[in-house]
Design an enzyme around this catalytic site. Structure first.
Site, PDB file in Angstrom:
ATOM      1  N   ARG A  38     -19.518  65.382  -9.276  1.00 11.58           N
ATOM      2  CA  ARG A  38     -20.812  64.743  -9.523  1.00 11.58           C
ATOM      3  C   ARG A  38     -20.952  63.446  -8.739  1.00 11.58           C
ATOM      4  NH1 ARG A  38     -21.307  66.286 -15.997  1.00 11.58           N
ATOM      5  NH2 ARG A  38     -22.257  68.330 -15.607  1.00 11.58           N
ATOM      6  N   TYR A  70     -27.506  71.284  -8.409  1.00  5.90           N
ATOM      7  CA  TYR A  70     -26.163  71.771  -8.734  1.00  5.90           C
ATOM      8  C   TYR A  70     -25.260  70.675  -9.288  1.00  5.90           C
ATOM      9  CZ  TYR A  70     -24.755  70.730  -3.755  1.00  5.90           C
ATOM     10  OH  TYR A  70     -24.492  70.190  -2.524  1.00  5.90           O
ATOM     11  N   GLU A  71     -24.143  71.101  -9.845  1.00  7.32           N
ATOM     12  CA  GLU A  71     -23.208  70.249 -10.598  1.00  7.32           C
ATOM     13  C   GLU A  71     -23.889  69.596 -11.800  1.00  7.32           C
ATOM     14  OE1 GLU A  71     -20.456  70.941  -9.721  1.00  7.32           O
ATOM     15  OE2 GLU A  71     -20.721  71.533  -7.651  1.00  7.32           O
ATOM     16  N   GLY A  72     -24.824  70.309 -12.395  1.00  5.32           N
ATOM     17  CA  GLY A  72     -25.585  69.783 -13.525  1.00  5.32           C
ATOM     18  C   GLY A  72     -26.868  69.167 -13.034  1.00  5.32           C
TER      19      GLY A  72
END
Length: 596
Positions: A295, A439-441
């Protein structure tokens, strides 16, 4: 035109001048990375990124990846560039020396990451995913797994992935269906299908190490029943050489809006042999060690795209002749003035510049804390650094990618019609930057994590790691003749942030939807206050350097102008977001679902 030269002077500024008083003290283990070594690393990284990666960026986007005989082929030039990247030691820059890495501090490595993200974001994902996989493996893998896999991943011979998402579940990982069946020899047979797997297959490394979330046969339902497994593309022999092909491979490449030179794969695991990483049914704990690293890295992706978008826009604005300056002709020998004379073009360029410098300054602070978590001499400093990283991880991921995407679109606007045409190269920035917000949350999930987990954690302890230094800086510098007005603006925005924090804490205890409704606005407000703090500190340093007359006056004067633009133009709208936070959830939640 895609134009790039690493902003090394600004990188050195945030590394060596801006955060010397961050309270973490001297960090142990980085003695070899003195000022001369840092400068040399930045210079060499710039050469590789500018001369090798950037020329592949637009052609790689045009060519994309393809599957041939069950193997993904990357665009022309990528295998050779990856080999050069690894042979020069960049793949293991931040990796511990005991695994064959360089052991560089995160604060330095993030600057190199920014360069690769600027010049070729698709390329940067391949080694980037490997680095994240190594973090999880080093923290939770058995000694046998670490000794076998980490040295080859550190030198780039083998790469890594993270395999979470399935077609029916993304953020809600408790719904995943991939199974892992234990075998008599201590291994597991993993079966299932994953989608959206970055670097899921390619022709750059000899082997690919997949970290796969799956369920054991007796696993409880939901997220408490998820385990993490290491599943290699090829099964290593005892001596580390490659053996048989494992039952893990790509079934398709996703057709994406951007990042076309990054192989985003649909993956099939059919009785694929794997090994447990960490404890059974505690896979999310291990995976989040990787996710948190990723992140922050994704935030740097936003900064990287924002920087090359800015540089490319400046190049065009100085070259493109259109109209005359409102204050009088600036190019009397030409048919028109360059568009950089026009106030609205300046507005866009200054916005991009301020976003980039503010994000770079904040990223340097956060990455210093990443180092201090493990390398600070005092336990109190390590604990405070850990709290600060926890608080700022969702801010870095979400805010940096939001601003990077905005900068990419501003670059298209500066180019006008030519920006909308592929051959200009800048429309690629807008397409590539878009995924970083997802992406990645997703950035909305980051905001929920901030207000739902990071703020209430241990009665607001994470916030103290940020609130205390900002409050102290305001108290110490409010009467400063040089930066007093900036500090006053910072104090006003900081006050809004404090009020917003109290509002969310009070309302959220009674109604979680109230906190969730305010989350995105709160994250942006917190991020802009953090950048404002960095800009005010930068202005203080710049004034001191100018007073000393130590040279580089143009650099420090430009720093002051950029800081003033931030306080004049960018911080006031962010401060006003407190009004949106205070308005509550009603106007977004009262509409019946069937009325949409």
């Amino acid at each position: 035109m895609q134009v790039y030269e690493a902003p090394i002077r600004d990188m050195r500024f945030v590394l060596e001048e801006l955060h010397t008083d961050d309270g973490f003290g001297d960090l142990e283990g980085f003695e070899d990375f003195d000022e001369d070594m840092r400068s040399a690393i930045l210079e060499e990284a710039n050469k590789l990124c500018r001369d090798v990666l950037l020329p592949l960026n637009w052609p790689g986007d045009q060519q994309g990846c393809r599957i041939e005989n069950g193997v993904v082929r990357t665009p022309d030039g990528f295998p050779e560039a990856y080999k050069a990247f690894c042979e020069a030691g960049w793949a293991g820059l931040v990796v511990d020396q005991k695994w064959g890495g360089q052991g560089a501090p995160h604060s330095l490595a993030k600057m190199v990451e920014e360069m690769s993200c600027s010049t070729n974001l698709s390329f940067g994902l391949y080694p980037g995913l490997t680095g994240g996989a190594m973090v999880a493996l080093e923290a939770y893998g058995s000694n046998d797994l670490k000794n076998l896999y980490l040295p080859k991943m550190a030198n780039g011979e083998w790469s890594g992935t993270m395999c979470l998402t399935e077609s029916h579940c993304g953020t809600d990982l408790g719904m995943l269906r991939t199974k892992a069946v234990p075998q008599d020899d201590g291994s597991y047979l993993v079966t299932g299908n994953k989608i959206f797997i970055s670097a899921g297959d390619h022709d750059l490394a000899d082997n690919i190490v997949h970290l796969v979330l799956a369920r054991l046969p007796d696993a409880p339902a939901g997220v408490k029943g998820i385990s993490l497994f290491l599943v290699p593309k090829y099964l290593p022999k005892d001596d580390g050489t490659l053996g048989d092909r494992n039952g893990a491979g790509p079934t398709a490449i996703e057709h994406k809006m951007g990042l076309k030179a990054s192989a985003t794969c649909q993956m099939s695991f059919e009785n694929s042999k794997g090994w447990l990483v960490g404890e059974p049914n505690r896979g999310l704990e291990a995976m989040f060690a990787m996710m948190n690293t990723e992140r922050v890295a994704v935030g740097i992706q936003g900064l990287g795209v924002g920087e090359i978008a800015y540089q490319s826009a400046v190049y065009y604005a100085k070259d493109r002749l259109q109209g005359r300056s409102l204050s009088g002709v600036k190019n009397p020998s030409g048919p028109a003035d360059p568009i950089i004379v026009h106030p609205d073009v300046r507005r866009m360029l200054m916005t991009m510049r301020a976003y980039n410098e503010g994000c770079r300054a904040l990223s340097a602070w956060v990455s210093r804390a990443l180092d201090a978590e493990h390398a600070a001499k005092e336990p109190e400093a390590r604990a405070r650094a850990k709290d600060f990283v926890a608080l700022m991880t969702p801010v870095v991921k979400a805010l940096f990618t939001d601003l990077g995407h905005e900068s990419a679109h501003l670059a298209v606007q500066v180019y006008g019609g030519h920006g909308y045409i592929q051959e200009s190269g800048v429309e690629q920035f807008a397409r590539d930057a878009r995924i970083a917000m997802i992406y990645e949350g997703t950035n909305g999930i980051q905001a929920l994590d901030l207000v739902g987990r990071k703020l209430p954690d241990r009665m607001g302890r994470n916030l103290r790691s940020f609130f205390h230094p900002v409050s102290q800086f305001i108290e110490d510098n409010g009467a400063d003749a040089n930066i007093g007005k900036m500090v006053g603006a910072l104090q006003q925005s900081f006050g809004a942030l404090q009020l917003a924090t109290g509002h969310i804490a009070q309302k959220g205890m009674k109604d979680p939807e109230e906190a969730a409704a305010a989350a995105t606005d709160y994250l942006r407000l917190l991020g802009f206050v953090a950048m404002g703090y960095c800009f005010a500190k930068a202005a203080k340093v710049a004034h001191a350097k100018l007073a000393e007359g130590t040279g580089e006056a143009d650099f420090y004067k430009a720093k002051l102008v950029t800081a003033q633009f931030f306080f004049d133009r960018l911080l006031p709208p962010a401060t006003a977001q407190f009004m949106a936070i205070r308005s509550g959830k009603a106007s977004m939640m009262d509409m019946p679902a069937e009325a949409f």
